[in-house]
Enzyme design. Structure first.
Site, PDB file in Angstrom:
ATOM      1  N   GLN A  94      14.155  -0.119   2.527  1.00  0.00           N
ATOM      2  CA  GLN A  94      12.972  -0.200   3.378  1.00  0.00           C
ATOM      3  C   GLN A  94      13.367  -0.032   4.847  1.00  0.00           C
ATOM      4  OE1 GLN A  94      11.614  -4.047   1.835  1.00  0.00           O
ATOM      5  NE2 GLN A  94       9.753  -3.038   1.122  1.00  0.00           N
ATOM      6  N   VAL A 142      12.684  -6.849   6.349  1.00  0.00           N
ATOM      7  CA  VAL A 142      12.206  -6.189   5.144  1.00  0.00           C
ATOM      8  C   VAL A 142      13.018  -6.748   3.980  1.00  0.00           C
ATOM      9  CG1 VAL A 142      11.371  -4.061   6.237  1.00  0.00           C
ATOM     10  CG2 VAL A 142      13.760  -4.216   5.500  1.00  0.00           C
ATOM     11  N   SER A 143      12.508  -6.566   2.766  1.00  0.00           N
ATOM     12  CA  SER A 143      13.138  -7.209   1.612  1.00  0.00           C
ATOM     13  C   SER A 143      14.308  -6.447   1.018  1.00  0.00           C
ATOM     14  CB  SER A 143      12.095  -7.439   0.515  1.00  0.00           C
ATOM     15  OG  SER A 143      11.091  -8.293   0.993  1.00  0.00           O
ATOM     16  N   THR A 144      14.279  -5.118   1.083  1.00  0.00           N
ATOM     17  CA  THR A 144      15.330  -4.348   0.422  1.00  0.00           C
ATOM     18  C   THR A 144      15.981  -3.368   1.389  1.00  0.00           C
ATOM     19  OG1 THR A 144      13.776  -2.642  -0.306  1.00  0.00           O
ATOM     20  CG2 THR A 144      14.131  -4.494  -1.799  1.00  0.00           C
TER      21      THR A 144
END
Length: 185
Positions: A14, A9-11
């Site tokens: 998340q 996931v990017s952040t």
């Protein structure tokens, strides 16, 4: 043939759990997961570790192509590395399986769309920032360095630029920006 899973996931806010469940259901016993951007490979230590660990005949399993890469070049580079190692790639939510011709073709199409989506998001962000600036409501991120504190430490506490940088956790070059003449001999 062993199935290895990769979730991303990017952040940090998340959640990876849905991807991890899907990868376990796909038969992966080893899953590497990380919270890093997919727009670049740099800094994705779990992916790099997994790539070093994979052996001929293994399969790398992901849930969707955009979990592996957000740029077509990165995706193609990764697929090439896997192919050279004799490793196939499979996605649980998309008909991607690089051991088949149709799977390879679909992979390339999905890669184009993942990059397109990233570019659209970037364009919308730039447009939004420009509109906010035009309205006078965009000020950018808050400064990490307080220039007055740098000057105070230098004049009142008589700290050297190196000591100031250590105390504030900043680069010494940043200290010199706020101390006119301090870096000149």
């Amino acid at each position: 043939m062993t199935l290895y899973g990769y979730a991303r996931v990017s952040t940090t806010d998340q959640d990876l759990s849905l991807q991890e469940v899907a990868l376990r259901q796909a038969g992966c016993q080893v899953i590497r997961a990380e919270k890093k951007t997919g727009t670049q490979r740099e800094g994705r230590t779990e992916l790099e570790l997994l790539l070093q660990f994979l052996r001929p005949g293994d399969t790398l399993v992901i849930t969707r192509i955009d979990r592996l890469a957000r740029s077509l070049k990165d995706l193609q580079d990764l697929v090439h590395e896997l192919r050279v190692k004799g490793v196939s790639l499979r996605a649980t939510e998309q008909p991607v399986d690089t051991s088949t011709a149709a799977g390879k073709a679909f992979l390339d199409m999905l890669g184009v769309f993942a990059e397109f989506e990233t570019n659209l998001r970037r364009e919308r962000q730039i447009e939004g920032i420009a509109a906010a600036k035009a309205r006078g409501v965009y000020t950018g991120r808050k400064a990490k360095i307080d220039p007055e504190e740098v000057r105070r430490l230098h004049t009142e506490e008589r700290l050297s630029p190196t000591a100031i940088a250590r105390r504030l956790g900043i680069a010494r070059s940043s200290v010199y920006r706020f101390l006119p003449g301090a870096g000149q001999a």
